[in-house]
Design an enzyme around this catalytic site. Structure first.
Site, PDB file in Angstrom:
ATOM      1  N   CYS A 109      -2.537 -25.924-130.380  1.00  8.52           N
ATOM      2  CA  CYS A 109      -3.022 -25.265-131.395  1.00  8.52           C
ATOM      3  C   CYS A 109      -2.429 -23.878-131.364  1.00  8.52           C
ATOM      4  O   CYS A 109      -2.285 -23.085-130.657  1.00  8.52           O
ATOM      5  CB  CYS A 109      -4.565 -25.124-131.493  1.00  8.52           C
ATOM      6  SG  CYS A 109      -5.510 -26.493-132.252  1.00  8.52           S
ATOM      7  N   HIS A 110      -2.139 -23.536-132.663  1.00 11.88           N
ATOM      8  CA  HIS A 110      -1.461 -22.096-132.832  1.00 11.88           C
ATOM      9  C   HIS A 110      -2.468 -21.008-132.851  1.00 11.88           C
ATOM     10  O   HIS A 110      -3.689 -21.315-133.576  1.00 11.88           O
ATOM     11  CB  HIS A 110      -0.555 -22.087-134.178  1.00 11.88           C
ATOM     12  CG  HIS A 110       0.668 -23.053-134.331  1.00 11.88           C
ATOM     13  ND1 HIS A 110       0.577 -24.454-134.377  1.00 11.88           N
ATOM     14  CD2 HIS A 110       1.791 -22.583-133.942  1.00 11.88           C
ATOM     15  CE1 HIS A 110       1.717 -24.895-134.415  1.00 11.88           C
ATOM     16  NE2 HIS A 110       2.402 -23.713-134.035  1.00 11.88           N
ATOM     17  N   ASP A 145     -28.570 -26.744-126.880  1.00 15.59           N
ATOM     18  CA  ASP A 145     -28.756 -25.865-125.809  1.00 15.59           C
ATOM     19  C   ASP A 145     -30.031 -25.000-125.886  1.00 15.59           C
ATOM     20  O   ASP A 145     -30.656 -25.033-125.048  1.00 15.59           O
ATOM     21  CB  ASP A 145     -27.536 -24.977-125.701  1.00 15.59           C
ATOM     22  CG  ASP A 145     -27.839 -24.050-124.356  1.00 15.59           C
ATOM     23  OD1 ASP A 145     -28.113 -24.599-123.315  1.00 15.59           O
ATOM     24  OD2 ASP A 145     -27.762 -22.879-124.393  1.00 15.59           O
ATOM     25  N   MET A 203      -8.728 -27.382-137.357  1.00 15.12           N
ATOM     26  CA  MET A 203      -9.296 -27.372-136.080  1.00 15.12           C
ATOM     27  C   MET A 203     -10.266 -26.111-135.929  1.00 15.12           C
ATOM     28  O   MET A 203     -11.391 -26.462-135.187  1.00 15.12           O
ATOM     29  CB  MET A 203      -8.221 -27.535-135.187  1.00 15.12           C
ATOM     30  CG  MET A 203      -7.156 -28.569-134.964  1.00 15.12           C
ATOM     31  SD  MET A 203      -8.291 -30.115-135.010  1.00 15.12           S
ATOM     32  CE  MET A 203      -9.066 -30.216-133.545  1.00 15.12           C
ATOM     33  N   GLU A 204      -9.848 -25.083-136.520  1.00 15.72           N
ATOM     34  CA  GLU A 204     -10.896 -24.136-136.050  1.00 15.72           C
ATOM     35  C   GLU A 204     -12.310 -24.240-136.903  1.00 15.72           C
ATOM     36  O   GLU A 204     -13.187 -23.972-136.251  1.00 15.72           O
ATOM     37  CB  GLU A 204     -10.325 -22.821-136.882  1.00 15.72           C
ATOM     38  CG  GLU A 204      -9.148 -22.138-136.098  1.00 15.72           C
ATOM     39  CD  GLU A 204      -7.938 -22.824-135.970  1.00 15.72           C
ATOM     40  OE1 GLU A 204      -6.964 -22.479-135.345  1.00 15.72           O
ATOM     41  OE2 GLU A 204      -7.702 -23.691-136.949  1.00 15.72           O
TER      42      GLU A 204
END
Length: 156
Positions: free
Chosen positions: A79-80, A129, A114-115
């Site tokens: 990924c960039h 969590d 992707m972000e």
């Protein structure tokens, strides 16, 4: 050997896509994650928030999701690294699910899907969590791209 995978070169070896010749454009991506919350967890909510010994669950998940989006190139190979103009995360209870929406914006040569997906995923993991002391029956049901714009192929 030709192929249609942009992250593989002619020899089939991994490569980072060269975006140097692309024009800068406004890029926006929206992703969603859904977390099934069993009744024991839903009973702990006051309105749209749950406060545990670890803190406010949704507020903490929003911060974690933003941090995750910013760290995407450290987590996903090839990924960039992008300068993000904005990252917004919302979390709403819908029935027995926490619905997480992550919107990421940049002005760049490559997209931010992707972000957005990473931000939504990290927020979902943070909810898990922070609530696991009540139950391990939570399920992160789906993470998907809702829309992306500003590139060669707009979606949504």
């Amino acid at each position: 050997m030709g192929n249609d995978f942009t992250h593989l070169n002619e020899s089939g070896q991994p490569q980072m896509v060269d975006v140097g010749a692309k024009d800068l454009t406004r890029r926006v991506a929206v992703a969603e994650s859904r977390v099934f919350l069993p009744a024991i967890i839903l009973q702990q909510f006051t309105g749209q928030e749950l406060v545990t010994k670890k803190g406010a669950v949704f507020q903490t998940a929003i911060i974690a999701g933003i941090m995750g989006a910013k760290k995407t190139p450290e987590l996903i190979p090839l990924c960039h690294t992008l300068l993000l103009d904005n990252c917004q995360i919302s979390i709403q209870l819908e029935g027995n699910e926490a619905v997480i929406r992550c919107t990421v914006k940049t002005t760049g040569k490559t997209g931010v899907e992707m972000e957005a997906l990473t931000g939504a995923s990290v927020a979902a993991l943070t909810i898990y969590d922070m609530c696991k002391a009540f139950s391990h029956e939570m399920v992160i049901r789906e993470t998907r791209l809702i829309s992306k714009s500003g590139g060669k192929n707009d979606i949504g």
